[in-house]
Design an enzyme around this catalytic site. Sequence first.
Site, PDB file in Angstrom:
ATOM      1  N   ASP A  30       0.846  -1.192   0.000  1.00  0.00           N
ATOM      2  CA  ASP A  30       0.000   0.000   0.000  1.00  0.00           C
ATOM      3  C   ASP A  30       0.879   1.237   0.000  1.00  0.00           C
ATOM      4  OD1 ASP A  30       0.462   0.833   2.938  1.00  0.00           O
ATOM      5  OD2 ASP A  30      -0.178  -1.251   3.115  1.00  0.00           O
ATOM      6  N   GLU A  85      21.755 -21.132 -19.757  1.00  0.00           N
ATOM      7  CA  GLU A  85      20.916 -20.201 -18.987  1.00  0.00           C
ATOM      8  C   GLU A  85      21.773 -19.187 -18.228  1.00  0.00           C
ATOM      9  OE1 GLU A  85      16.852 -22.793 -18.236  1.00  0.00           O
ATOM     10  OE2 GLU A  85      18.541 -23.065 -16.855  1.00  0.00           O
TER      11      GLU A  85
END
Length: 730
Positions: free
Chosen positions: A535, A615
């Site tokens: 928030d 990777e």
Amino acid sequence: MAILINEEKKLFTLNTKNTTYQMKVIDYGYLAHLYYGKKMDGDMSYVITHYDRGFSGNPYEAQEHREFSLDNIPLEYSCYGNGDFRTPAFNIKDIEGIHGCDLRYVSYEVMDSKYSLKGLPAAYTNDGEKGETLKIVLQDPQVGVEVDLLYGIIEDKDLITRSAIIRNISDADIFVAKASSVSLDFVTGDYDLIHFHGRHAMERMYEREAINHGVKKIGSTRGTSSHQHSPFVVIAGKDANEDAGDCYGISLLYSGSFNCEVEKDQTDQVRLNMGVQDEMFEYVLYPESEFVAPEVVMVYSPDGFADMSHKMHDVVRYNICRGEYKTKRRPILINSWEAVYFDFNGDDIVNIAKQASELGVEMLVLDDGWFGVRNDDKSGLGDWFVNEDKMGGPMADVVKRVKDLGMKFGIWIEPEMVSEKSNLFKEHPDYAFVIPGRKPVMGRSQLNLDFSRKEVVNCIFDQMTAVLDKIDVDYIKMDMNRSILNVYSMTEGIQNNGTILYKYVLGVYDFMERLQARYPKMFIEGCSGGGGRFDAGMMYYTPQIWCSDDTDAICRLDIQYGTSFGYPISVVGSHVSAVPNHQTGRTTPFNTRAVVAMAGSFGYELDLNKVSDEEKEEVKAQVENYKKYWDLLHNGLYYRLTDADKSKGVAAWSFVARDKSETLVNIVTVESFCNAPVPFVRVKGLDVDATYVDEETGAEYSGQGLDQIGLPVPLKFGEYNAYQIHLVRK
Ligand code: GLA
């Protein structure tokens, strides 16, 4: 001046660069709301109409003028008890248990800067920005309550903020039963509510619904803003979409239980209230004492959701987030959690750091499990001393070894919790929220500490700083892993949930403020089981928050889509993790995981021992890519290019330089078909008269074409492909 006051008419007008907010003191001293929308000059008093409506209450002074009722008038801060039967913004209970009051205008004051709130987050101005405050005082002398309505303005940001300070001016105790931070009345029009619901590991799902008759309520009673509902909502005109239409973005700067309700009333007017939780809330106000309602920040746009989000992003990023890393690129991190969980020793951590540093990763974050006796999630919380047996020596040694690799160091904490199996609980059982004589409800085998008590906050603060003082820490991940229940504080005074939970939130804010002051160069990432306390209030203390415990790239598309309405990219903690994904079991390409994680503050969370050499080369390239684009990602404008339903089987978003000179378009295919139609993704926010060149292929695109028709999405064999297309203005 952003604040204009017509003394004669008692008309208050707040102007930002593009918006106007207006209110007026009307008959009998009531404060009516007149307008919030596109900038205008004029007196909007005419929006108030008077008709005699049966069963709507009339103020005593109105006598035979039955057409005057607060039930029908748009108000700035409605209260229960004076004839307005809509959902009130404010309610009071006196010592005899009588509810209600009747607030009337007393005075106003204009201040030359934006107000701040003691102990609570509030938007602030930066150098060169002008802020102003209007304070309007309302009073009910009979009940003995006074309310300061605070309006803050940051003109250039199109920002209007609201808060309220409630004061007891009587000589008896009174109880605040409800105190919204904002109340917004709309006299006309049909509106939709857009809100963001969810659950643990699937936060902030977009939902749009008509505001119909009756009350729609969202919120949290969990002590945190919660995974289930975000304290950010949009009120949108019926025809509003990404590119056009009226919309209001409203965000509560508060990290505890909250309440947001919208009501369509008997005459089709709409009201929104938002503030602290009102269920089980009775805040005692002793004579002369005050209650401060947390701030709400609001932006309005007539130009649709993209523009509204851009405004809100700028407010959060530049006027709410603080600290050393507010606008700086944050180190690309690797977090130990999904790599090793609780199963590690000091050498393992150094080994993760070593492998990651060779690939260009810049910071090692040691997650849960380094303290007390903590080899699973059933014990140890509250004992914030280093488990030197597990770490193979003092933490300072591990940190030094990590730093010798040229990496920064970060560490995980969860200050607000205690395990029953801990020294702290044995020594201070009263520090935990437990109702005497009742068995507590457990969550993740742990209890909440009573952060409404100073001595509890101090105890944890002292333990943690004793560890942190000895190491050179660059970052903290501050977690919070259960909802709050069993609320009972071993202190004198009022025990209702709301009061203690409000004081609890102030205790958490105080803890973070002190931590940041002690280590000013350190940066804190918030977390609550991922995005359970995501928030704008928390962002005042933590400029980044772990967005979700779900690291699956495809789930993250929805989570990050919803999150993007009210919160900027810079606050979104987002990591590349292993496949099959640990939360969903889904396998997505490595590149897709990186493209999705780049729509945030980027990092890794996987065991590099299990990553192929190929990777590893990809990691190196991704790190370079992120560094290359970071400025565009975090300082550019974010556009959602597809909707929540991903109707064409793709999700797309872009970052556009503020001078429109370049854009990075991101596309992920979420559905695969044989012989599929070519989906086109419209590219927004560009200069329609310019030509843009694809940096990789050299292909040229007309700005107008990109805007109207869009980019064709490549049809490639396989699932969940991702594309990043960098277009530069020719
Ligand atoms: C929470 C966090 C995770 C991790 C664990 C550790 O679930 O969201 O990222 O830190 O706690 O226990």
